[in-house]
Write an enzyme that holds these catalytic residues in place. Structure first.
Site, PDB file in Angstrom:
ATOM      1  N   ASP A   9       0.846  -1.195   0.000  1.00  0.00           N
ATOM      2  CA  ASP A   9       0.000   0.000   0.000  1.00  0.00           C
ATOM      3  C   ASP A   9       0.885   1.251   0.000  1.00  0.00           C
ATOM      4  OD1 ASP A   9      -2.458   1.289   0.116  1.00  0.00           O
ATOM      5  OD2 ASP A   9      -2.566   1.254   2.313  1.00  0.00           O
ATOM      6  N   HIS A  19      -9.581   4.669  -2.043  1.00  0.00           N
ATOM      7  CA  HIS A  19      -8.826   4.774  -0.783  1.00  0.00           C
ATOM      8  C   HIS A  19      -9.652   5.575   0.228  1.00  0.00           C
ATOM      9  CE1 HIS A  19      -4.605   3.451  -1.822  1.00  0.00           C
ATOM     10  NE2 HIS A  19      -5.235   3.323  -2.970  1.00  0.00           N
ATOM     11  N   ALA A  49     -11.636   4.636   2.620  1.00  0.00           N
ATOM     12  CA  ALA A  49     -13.035   4.190   2.498  1.00  0.00           C
ATOM     13  C   ALA A  49     -13.629   3.647   3.798  1.00  0.00           C
ATOM     14  CB  ALA A  49     -13.133   3.152   1.387  1.00  0.00           C
ATOM     15  N   THR A  60      -8.722   2.235   8.892  1.00  0.00           N
ATOM     16  CA  THR A  60      -9.176   2.956  10.085  1.00  0.00           C
ATOM     17  C   THR A  60     -10.267   2.197  10.840  1.00  0.00           C
ATOM     18  OG1 THR A  60      -8.555   5.081   9.135  1.00  0.00           O
ATOM     19  CG2 THR A  60     -10.224   5.128  10.868  1.00  0.00           C
TER      20      THR A  60
END
Ligand code: TD4
Ligand code: CA
Ligand code: ZN
Length: 308
Positions: free
Chosen positions: A82, A211, A213, A257
């Site tokens: 990533d 991204h 998301a 997250t």
């Protein structure tokens, strides 16, 4: 099965209009959560390491753990880098056995981004046919400790994207359409440019990546704050945003997250509820189980459940 090349997973996802979740990890437990979720949901899965994750976990450790778990899993697992930002990152991960890499040249000029991405594509394709994701436009938020404020974020331009993909040869494209990394994404209403996704998809046809998301589940935030945490009120993407994004051409959705928040909420609560506990397995175990459940829900939302 052995680790799967991400490009192979994309073929069906692109044809059938669903997205595969990317779940970031840097330790044993998050990886177990993702691979077990894939097995239980019969879903393809992408597990991903940032360069920070690699620094934390050690590249050999992370690759070997992933390979071992993928071997035992009947659903396909891809291992993805990533936000790689240099050829050193790309080479390190391709050589170590990653089956997909992202080269993020979004902070460079268009020409520089094309040049860097082209180089990454040549190396990755030549060495095992590894899939390359590139980024055009710039997301707000934090990645690899670089903070991009709203003034410097910019959405992906569709015509630029055509030239970019043609000249760089990338396999998939991360688009900037209003989301951002981290827990604090939107000031006020959720604003995502779904039409821009559709326009870019029509012009390019290749898999598009979303991204930033995460949903930033208010319940996790509330539990974190209830048990001594300090997080501001915030929100992320709802189920409808996922559906619209996928209907318009997104095939990969990056989520980190949400896993961190759930993990923190459960660890805080466990430590509070069991003050006598000091066995890490009894502290991390419930968090691992909760993170797996979050990932399973995402797989249903993204439409990848049952597609393995
Ligand atoms: O690409 N990502 C994940 C970013 C992970 C950053 O990792 P480091 O802290 O190790 O640099 C996403 O797009 C996830 O977005 P999210 O909405 O989950 O923040
Ligand atoms: Ca970027
Ligand atoms: Zn990202």
């Amino acid at each position: 099965m052995p680790l799967e090349i991400l490009g192979r997973m994309y073929e069906k996802a692109n044809r059938e209009y669903y997205a595969i979740g990317q779940f970031n990890f840097s330790n044993l437990e998050f990886l177990q959560s993702a691979v077990e979720a894939a097995e239980e949901m019969k879903s393809p899965v992408i597990v991903a390491c940032s360069t920070g994750a690699i620094k934390y976990g050690g590249i050999r450790n992370l690759v070997n753990l992933t390979r071992t778990m993928a071997e035992k899993c009947s659903a396909p697992v891809a291992l993805h880098l990533d936000h790689g930002t240099s050829m050193d990152h790309i080479k390190m991960c391709v050589d170590a056995g990653f089956t997909s890499v992202m080269i993020d040249g979004s902070h460079h000029s268009l020409d520089e981004n094309i040049k860097l991405t082209r180089e990454a594509v040549e190396y990755a394709h030549k060495n095992g046919g590894i899939t390359v994701e590139a980024e055009l436009g710039r997301l707000g938020g934090i990645e690899d400790d670089i903070k991009v404020d709203e003034a410097h974020a910019c959405l992906t331009d569709p015509q630029e994207a055509v030239r970019f993909v043609k000249e760089s040869g990338c396999d998939s494209l991360a688009v900037a359409v209003g989301t951002s990394h981290g827990a604090y994404k939107f000031k006020g209403a959720v604003k995502i440019d779904f039409d821009r996704i559709a326009t870019i998809k029509k012009l390019l046809g290749i898999p598009l990546v979303l991204h930033g998301a995460s949903s930033v589940d208010p319940e996790s935030v509330a539990v974190i704050n209830q048990y001594g945490g300090k997080m501001k009120d915030t929100r992320g993407l709802d189920a409808e945003s996922y559906h619209k994004a996928i209907r318009n051409g997104i095939n990969k959705v990056n989520i980190d997250t949400d896993l961190r928040l759930k993990w923190t909420a459960v660890v805080r609560k466990t430590l509070h509820d069991k003050p006598e506990e000091f066995d890490p397995r009894n502290i991390l175990g419930p968090a691992r189980a909760a993170v797996k459940e979050i990932i399973k829900e995402k797989m249903k939302l993204l439409g990848s459940a049952g597609k393995a």
